[in-house]
Design a protein around this motif. Structure first.
Motif, PDB file in Angstrom:
ATOM      1  N   ASN A  89       0.824  -1.283   0.074  1.00 42.00           N
ATOM      2  CA  ASN A  89      -0.081  -0.059   0.052  1.00 42.00           C
ATOM      3  C   ASN A  89       0.849   1.077  -0.122  1.00 42.00           C
ATOM      4  N   ARG A  90       1.972   1.189  -0.612  1.00 41.43           N
ATOM      5  CA  ARG A  90       2.611   2.575  -0.742  1.00 41.43           C
ATOM      6  C   ARG A  90       1.829   3.726  -1.518  1.00 41.43           C
ATOM      7  N   ASN A  91       1.000   3.196  -2.387  1.00 40.95           N
ATOM      8  CA  ASN A  91       0.203   4.177  -3.453  1.00 40.95           C
ATOM      9  C   ASN A  91      -0.949   4.726  -2.590  1.00 40.95           C
ATOM     10  N   ALA A  92      -1.477   4.210  -1.541  1.00 40.65           N
ATOM     11  CA  ALA A  92      -2.557   4.866  -1.073  1.00 40.65           C
ATOM     12  C   ALA A  92      -2.495   5.409   0.201  1.00 40.65           C
ATOM     13  N   GLY A  93      -3.439   6.308   0.980  1.00 44.01           N
ATOM     14  CA  GLY A  93      -3.484   6.755   2.207  1.00 44.01           C
ATOM     15  C   GLY A  93      -3.059   7.992   2.443  1.00 44.01           C
ATOM     16  N   LEU A 121       6.866  12.698   2.889  1.00 42.54           N
ATOM     17  CA  LEU A 121       7.187  11.254   3.001  1.00 42.54           C
ATOM     18  C   LEU A 121       6.163  10.317   2.905  1.00 42.54           C
ATOM     19  N   TYR A 122       4.993  10.441   3.652  1.00 41.20           N
ATOM     20  CA  TYR A 122       4.051   9.380   3.543  1.00 41.20           C
ATOM     21  C   TYR A 122       3.348   9.655   2.094  1.00 41.20           C
ATOM     22  N   ALA A 123       3.134  10.698   1.644  1.00 45.76           N
ATOM     23  CA  ALA A 123       2.476  10.766   0.244  1.00 45.76           C
ATOM     24  C   ALA A 123       3.556  10.269  -0.986  1.00 45.76           C
ATOM     25  N   ASP A 183      14.498  27.948   6.635  1.00 44.43           N
ATOM     26  CA  ASP A 183      13.583  28.816   7.535  1.00 44.43           C
ATOM     27  C   ASP A 183      12.406  28.604   7.505  1.00 44.43           C
ATOM     28  N   ILE A 184      11.777  28.245   6.405  1.00 47.97           N
ATOM     29  CA  ILE A 184      10.213  28.227   6.250  1.00 47.97           C
ATOM     30  C   ILE A 184      10.031  26.682   6.157  1.00 47.97           C
ATOM     31  N   ARG A 185      10.778  25.836   5.876  1.00 50.32           N
ATOM     32  CA  ARG A 185      10.428  24.450   5.930  1.00 50.32           C
ATOM     33  C   ARG A 185       9.585  23.853   4.907  1.00 50.32           C
ATOM     34  N   CYS A 186       8.891  22.712   4.902  1.00 47.97           N
ATOM     35  CA  CYS A 186       8.410  22.292   3.697  1.00 47.97           C
ATOM     36  C   CYS A 186       7.178  23.169   3.451  1.00 47.97           C
ATOM     37  N   LEU A 187       7.217  23.193   1.939  1.00 46.38           N
ATOM     38  CA  LEU A 187       6.446  24.175   1.222  1.00 46.38           C
ATOM     39  C   LEU A 187       5.491  23.361   0.005  1.00 46.38           C
ATOM     40  N   GLY A 188       6.132  22.322  -0.193  1.00 44.93           N
ATOM     41  CA  GLY A 188       5.381  21.495  -1.267  1.00 44.93           C
ATOM     42  C   GLY A 188       5.858  20.016  -1.158  1.00 44.93           C
ATOM     43  N   TYR A 189       5.027  19.079  -1.485  1.00 47.78           N
ATOM     44  CA  TYR A 189       5.469  17.593  -1.707  1.00 47.78           C
ATOM     45  C   TYR A 189       4.704  16.889  -2.847  1.00 47.78           C
ATOM     46  N   GLU A 190       5.332  16.066  -3.503  1.00 48.15           N
ATOM     47  CA  GLU A 190       4.545  15.430  -4.667  1.00 48.15           C
ATOM     48  C   GLU A 190       3.782  14.314  -4.035  1.00 48.15           C
ATOM     49  N   CYS A 191       2.708  13.923  -4.598  1.00 47.55           N
ATOM     50  CA  CYS A 191       2.029  12.584  -4.144  1.00 47.55           C
ATOM     51  C   CYS A 191       2.345  11.526  -5.189  1.00 47.55           C
TER      52      CYS A 191
END
Ligand SMILES: [Zn+2]
Length: 431
Positions: free
Chosen positions: A8-12, A127-129, A249-257
């Motif tokens: 299930n790496r692809n969902a959730g 990381l989860y996405a 400084d501002i940390r995570c601003l975007g992540y891919e799914c």
């Protein structure tokens, strides 16, 4: 060591309630968070109080996202200057220094406060996405020294998901390969180019990347990720690679799914795309500077200008997450220029070129005649072609698609564009 079995790496989702909020509820949620952080920062951050006071605003004047425009954008240079005057954090910190766990020092130098309980959402959501799951054994190859990314952000976020971290840091490629093999490492965190180095080294050591190593997921950041490199690495290792974007400084601003559909803005940030000159919000679909606001009380940066250019989209992503997405990082503000009121930058010039393999060298000239901006795409072709007019039209269309601007296209003889020439040459004068 046995290899963990992860499906299930692809969902959730990491935080389903937040990630799938209906758009209207999201706006209410963000407005409420915004009011909270503005009130808090005005009381606890001297730099933010000075900023609001300097334009005659009170916290009650900032009730919703649109009101943010009233607050001048804080540039990195301003942050550095204030840090020099009032070390270590320039008054941007939101808690007394004695309450911190660490002080990080990033290139600049810029100091960053490190909270004792790291509970920011963004990197863990990313990381989860990107497919990381409990039980993954992960090499974290970002640098653990001085800067906050590897130690505070990635390490803690992997732990929150339930992954086991091997804090390898950067370098020692051969050792990283051996560790990956003997400890059945399933996850990689690091830069795309370092993953490429690992691939090369492992092959040099006689390993088959798919059969001898167990890498299944990769989380890359801190560098541009060309699609060609991604697909090459995914294919070689038989792994999923997703990228994320943020700053120290501002940390995570975007992540891919999994849908590779741009980068979802995490739920503990607010991101605006603004005109770099005026600081006004540009809205979806327009190129501008990424300006971010965190809801983090330890370091409540509000309207912080990243200097990076992107485009925001609010179209729904088939993964089910409802947050807006940064389509991709297009380059730095200071490398771009405005033509007919629209921002263009070298990344867009490259994007046009990537659609036309006939092009060998290219450069955009911006000129002005009769008080109107003109853009000319100068192109050296790899070889003479039979139907130059047809190609010209096709390139003109690509330029319109990518930049929303009309441009002249001019084929020039080989040797016209000097080596190392700027992608965008601005020849306008304003007398
Ligand atoms: Zn998505």
């Amino acid at each position: 060591m046995p290899k963990p079995e992860i499906t299930n790496r692809n969902a959730g989702f990491f935080k389903k309630d937040l990630e799938t909020m209906p758009p209207k509820k999201r706006v209410e949620y963000l407005n409420q968070k915004l009011r909270g952080v503005i009130q808090y920062a005005y009381k606890h951050s001297a730099a933010f109080k000075n900023k609001l006071d300097s334009v005659g605003l009170k916290p009650k004047d900032i009730q919703m996202i649109k009101d943010l425009e009233k607050i001048p954008v804080t540039k990195k240079t301003e942050l550095m200057e204030l840090q020099r005057k009032h070390p270590p954090f320039g008054g941007f910190e939101g808690v007394p220094i004695s309450e911190l766990r660490r002080i990080y020092v990033s290139p600049g130098p810029i100091n960053e406060p490190g909270e004792s309980e790291y509970n920011e959402l963004g990197w863990a959501q990313g990381l989860y996405a990107g497919g990381f799951r409990p039980g993954d054994i992960v090499i974290n190859t970002f640098s653990y020294h001085m800067v906050p990314f590897a130690l505070q952000m990635v390490d803690n976020s992997l732990h929150r998901i339930g992954c086991v971290v091997i804090p390898t840091g950067v370098g020692n490629t051969e050792q990283q390969v051996n560790i990956s093999k003997t400890l059945n490492v399933t996850g990689f965190c690091g830069t795309p180019s370092f993953l490429f180095n690992i691939a090369e080294k492992a092959e040099e050591m006689g390993f088959n990347l798919k059969e001898d190593l167990s890498l299944e997921v990769g989380f890359v950041a801190a560098e541009m990720l060309p699609e060609s490199l991604r697909s090459q690495l995914e294919e070689k290792f038989g792994m999923i690679i997703r990228q994320a974007y943020g700053t120290a400084d501002i940390r995570c601003l975007g992540y891919e799914c999994m849908k590779k559909n741009g980068m979802h803005v995490p739920d503990d940030k607010f991101v605006e795309i603004v005109d770099p000159e005026t600081g006004k919000q540009l809205g979806p679909g327009k190129t501008g500077e990424i300006v971010a606001t965190t809801f983090n009380k330890v370091y409540p940066l509000i309207r912080f200008g990243t200097g990076d250019l992107s485009i925001l989209t609010e179209t729904l992503c088939p993964c089910g997450r409802t947050s807006p997405r940064l389509i991709k990082i297009l380059g730095r503000v200071d490398q771009g220029t405005k033509v007919k009121g629209l921002f263009i930058h070298p990344g867009q010039v490259d994007e046009v070129a990537s659609k036309h393999p006939e092009m060998a060298k290219y450069q955009v000239l911006v000129t002005r005649s009769e008080h109107k901006d003109e853009m000319t795409f100068r192109i050296e072709l790899k070889e003479e072609i039979s139907q130059p007019e047809k190609l010209k039209e096709e390139i003109e269309r690509s330029i319109r698609d990518v930049t929303k601007l009309r441009s002249n296209v001019q084929f020039v003889p080989k040797g016209t564009i000097p080596d190392g020439a700027k992608k965008i040459e601005d020849h306008r004068t304003w007398e």
